[in-house]
Design an enzyme around this catalytic site. Structure first.
Site, PDB file in Angstrom:
ATOM      1  N   ILE B 124       0.823  -1.213   0.000  1.00  0.00           N
ATOM      2  CA  ILE B 124       0.000   0.000   0.000  1.00  0.00           C
ATOM      3  C   ILE B 124       0.853   1.257   0.000  1.00  0.00           C
ATOM      4  CG2 ILE B 124      -1.683   1.350   1.265  1.00  0.00           C
ATOM      5  CD1 ILE B 124      -2.760  -1.273   2.407  1.00  0.00           C
ATOM      6  N   GLY B 125       1.900   1.223   0.783  1.00  0.00           N
ATOM      7  CA  GLY B 125       2.712   2.435   0.834  1.00  0.00           C
ATOM      8  C   GLY B 125       3.881   2.251   1.774  1.00  0.00           C
ATOM      9  N   GLY B 127       5.998   4.435   4.941  1.00  0.00           N
ATOM     10  CA  GLY B 127       6.117   5.612   5.789  1.00  0.00           C
ATOM     11  C   GLY B 127       7.469   5.640   6.445  1.00  0.00           C
ATOM     12  N   MET B 129       8.419   4.536   9.163  1.00  0.00           N
ATOM     13  CA  MET B 129       8.802   3.370   9.953  1.00  0.00           C
ATOM     14  C   MET B 129       8.920   2.101   9.140  1.00  0.00           C
ATOM     15  SD  MET B 129       5.201   2.268  11.551  1.00  0.00           S
ATOM     16  CE  MET B 129       5.789   0.612  11.559  1.00  0.00           C
ATOM     17  N   VAL B 132       3.790  -0.598   4.430  1.00  0.00           N
ATOM     18  CA  VAL B 132       2.411  -0.935   4.758  1.00  0.00           C
ATOM     19  C   VAL B 132       1.900  -1.899   3.687  1.00  0.00           C
ATOM     20  CG1 VAL B 132       0.136  -0.063   5.319  1.00  0.00           C
ATOM     21  CG2 VAL B 132       2.132   1.399   5.623  1.00  0.00           C
ATOM     22  N   ASP B 241       1.993  12.718  15.601  1.00  0.00           N
ATOM     23  CA  ASP B 241       2.049  12.941  14.157  1.00  0.00           C
ATOM     24  C   ASP B 241       0.640  13.159  13.617  1.00  0.00           C
ATOM     25  OD1 ASP B 241       3.271  13.293  11.740  1.00  0.00           O
ATOM     26  OD2 ASP B 241       3.474  11.160  11.294  1.00  0.00           O
TER      27      ASP B 241
END
Lengths: 204, 534
Positions: B124-125, B127, B129, B132, B241
């Protein structure tokens, strides 16, 4: 804990002075996997290879304070890529002579020091580096092109498929395929030159 | 041959290569290239030269960048493009795919591999960390989203510890407006957490598409986000965040769900310590975060203020060209007044946002639930103006300031009053008592003599009078000294109360007339006291 913001701000400030805040992120994105790949090819275990990555990145990020923003001495990027290579080659040479564990000052010295001898290590690293910078740049520019343009480049230039077949498959004329693949390649080269600081970054 | 030479034009080759030629010129050249090998070679040389073509073949063939469409990085759950750092935006696919090595192979069609019991179906993506992933949970027959700690952090003990701690803390928050976390595996080779796959879009996407929102929407989303935050804060969890990309709007119902509790920044902290690089967008950070100070739950309230601001205006409040400049604006600047950008926003909402945007956490609302309640009341009033009264005017900073200031003046006044009373009573005591003293002295003359002086035989009452008078005078002198010192002490107090105020505020600030008057009276009493004493 107190040094976190300081480090961050000083780094950001230096990058800003260099007028190039993307430089560090792009550098890390290319260099870290290159160092890792190099270390693994040298036979280092995964954990040791990661340690080496960290050591290099930390030393280089600390060295940024010592960068002289003198335009005659080249761009920040060019400097960054040069000292990182110096460090790595010298570090690899040291590993060969005696086991690791020398002090910080040693590492700092290796940053600016030209590698004594360009041996097999530097050739090995340069190949790893080229591999990384090419794949990085390819990813970076891919979205700039239409799907068919990219496919024409990839299938003919990378996968070495015959031009005529690719043209038919994509519904393009062979002439259009020639233009497409050359255009992507030119842009790829331009992007690599820019990330390495050989040409100013007009785009991005 | 003649024809070929007239059509071969290096300048045109260059134009087409750089994409600057017209469509017609391009198709003309395409036609020409099919016949002219010479121009084909020229074009390829201009593009790169043989070594570059060779490098492309040898270096890119080992990289898996599909020749097809790049594949939209659409996020149903958590990380959207907004939360990606520039390098991640620049190089998504290949990096992820290289990092999927930790998956165990799976025979399920369309599965990229398996992680624990989950079949990974998509990336999905990415970030700060990690990655995903979209996955399917065969046991419960549902889709989930899995956040995997990025390989570069999975081997970092500090990052792992923080990931585990934050993930467990986040899993403990169960609330309608927080994305639920189903499972955390922090012990395996690759730490990951499994959460609900929310179908919908993020507030960021909504803002990108439609710009500023309707007032009711702003209140509804703001209220739900504040309520979700309150639930997390009650568990001692600080998000750190809060930004539109982390506020998801669930499909159809558009229920607000906050995601990414504490996680992104948890790893960012480690990353910053090591590389000094600031990951993600700093636009929604609080000043204490931007300056690197310790934060508490009130950092989320500042960020919530920025989110509300973005909903009102369609853009984030602290914008600048560079990350450093953004941080500086967050620390020192005031955002452009909301009502200048969107006059439809009522004053009271701008005031609420202004209070959330106070640089000093102590000047903000102190809890998220307070904000949620306030927004809820306003929303209720908006929906039913007849039956629900509008919440009272916000006690903004100016009001609070004036209150504290007036308190100070109350203190100054009180001190002056005390002095006045003391001085006044002293004057009364000092002025009139001469006679009374004498009478009193006369009455208990013996007693006083027996106390103050050894009894003198053969001495008459007349001889005693000067002595007693002197005794009375000396006593009033003692009293006056005492009064004087008390007076000085009080004046010092008054001065000290005034000093910090003067130092903080502009040096020319006017002193209220009442205090000047009190001061004048004090002085006159003082001089009166002195002259009487003489």
């Amino acid at each position: 804990m107190a040094e976190i913001p300081n480090t961050r701000f000083s780094l950001l400030a230096r990058l800003r002075e260099g007028g190039d805040e993307c430089a560090w992120t792009e550098f890390v994105g290319i260099y870290e996997p290159a160092v890792y790949g190099f270390a693994r090819k040298k036979g280092l275990q995964d954990a040791d290879a990661r340690d080496l990555c960290q050591e290099v990145m930390r030393a280089v990020s600390q060295a940024i304070d010592g960068w002289d923003p003198d335009p005659c001495k080249g761009t920040f990027r060019a400097w960054l890529f040069r000292i990182a290579r110096n460090l790595l080659i010298n570090l690899a040479a040291r590993e060969g002579r005696h086991p690791r564990g020398s002090g910080e000052s040693d590492v700092q010295r290796m940053l600016e020091q030209q590698p004594a001898a360009e041996g097999a290590d530097s050739a090995l690293f340069d190949v790893e580096y080229r591999r990384q910078v090419f794949s990085w740049a390819a990813e970076a520019i891919r979205d700039e092109f239409a799907v068919a343009t990219w496919a024409a480049f990839w299938r003919t230039a990378v996968e070495d498929q015959p031009i005529a077949g690719v043209a038919t498959a994509l519904g393009l004329s062979t002439g259009a395929v020639y233009i497409a693949r050359s255009r992507v390649l030119a842009r790829l080269r331009q992007r690599i030159d820019a990330v390495e600081g050989r040409t100013p970054l007009f785009e991005n | 041959m003649v024809v070929r030479f007239t059509r071969c034009d290096r300048r045109r080759l260059k134009e087409v290569l750089q994409g600057g030629a017209t469509d017609r010129a391009e198709s003309e050249l395409a036609g020409h290239l099919e016949e002219c090998e010479h121009c084909r070679r020229d074009l390829e040389m201009m593009a790169g030269g043989p070594e570059v073509w060779g490098d492309v073949r040898s270096f890119l063939s080992s990289v898996d960048i599909p020749p097809g469409p790049p594949g939209p990085v659409h996020s149903e759950t958590t990380t959207t493009r907004d939360s990606l750092t520039s390098s991640e935006q620049a190089a998504p696919g290949a990096v992820w795919r290289r990092q999927l090595g930790f998956l165990t192979p799976s025979e399920v069609p369309d599965s990229l591999g398996r992680l624990g019991a989950y079949e990974i179906t998509d990336v999905i993506g990415r970030g700060g960390m990690g990655i995903v992933l979209k996955a399917f949970d065969p046991a419960l027959n549902r889709h989930v989203a899995i956040k995997v700690l990025a390989a570069e952090w999975a081997h970092n003990a500090t990052a792992r510890r923080r990931f585990a701690r934050e993930a467990k803390a986040a899993a403990a928050v169960v609330h309608d407006h927080v994305v639920p976390i189903h499972y955390v595996d922090a012990a395996g080779e690759v730490p990951y957490l499994v959460m609900a796959c929310i179908s919908g879009h993020s507030l960021q996407e909504r803002l990108d598409q439609s710009g500023p929102l309707e007032l009711k929407e702003i209140l509804r989303i703001g209220m739900q986000a504040a309520a979700g935050l309150a639930a997390a804060h009650a568990q001692g969890l600080v998000h750190r965040d809060i930004k539109p990309a982390n506020i998801l709007l669930e499909n159809s119902v558009e229920r607000v769900r906050i995601t990414d509790f504490g996680l992104a920044r948890a790893v960012d902290d480690v990353s910053q310590t090591q590389s000094g690089v600031l990951a993600g967008t700093p636009q929604y950070m609080s000043p204490e975060q931007a300056a690197g100070y310790a934060v508490d739950h009130r950092t989320d309230l500042f960020s919530l203020g920025s989110v509300l601001y973005a909903m009102c205006t369609g853009r984030s409040p602290f914008r600048a060209e560079t990350a450093v400049a953004v941080l500086r604006r967050i620390c020192d600047g005031r955002p452009h007044p909301i009502r200048d950008i969107n006059p439809e926003i009522p004053d009271w909402l701008a005031e609420i946002i202004g209070k959330l945007h106070e640089k000093n956490p102590a000047d903000r609302f102190q809890t998220a639930s307070e904000v949620a309640d306030l927004l809820e009341q306003h929303l209720a009033h908006l929906q039913q103006p007849q039956s629900v009264p509008r919440p009272g005017k916000l006690r903004g900073r100016s009001f609070l300031r004036s209150l504290t200031r007036s308190r100070k003046w109350i203190g100054v006044g009180a001190a002056a009053l005390v002095i006045a009373v003391i001085v006044f009573s002293a004057v009364i005591n000092d002025r009139k008592p001469a006679k009374e003293n004498q009478e009193r002295q006369a009455d208990d003359g013996q007693a006083s003599n027996s106390v103050n002086e050894p009894p003198v035989p053969d001495s008459g009452s007349r001889s005693q009078t000067p002595d007693t008078t002197r005794a009375a005078t000396s006593r009033s002198e003692v009293d006056r000294d005492l009064l004087d010192s008390q007076l000085q002490e009080l004046r010092r107090d008054v001065l000290q109360m005034e000093l910090p105020r003067r130092r903080r505020e502009s040096p020319v600030s006017a002193t209220p007339a009442a205090v000047l008057e009190m001061d004048r009276q004090l002085r006159s009493l003082e001089s009166e006291l002195k002259s009487t004493a003489r």
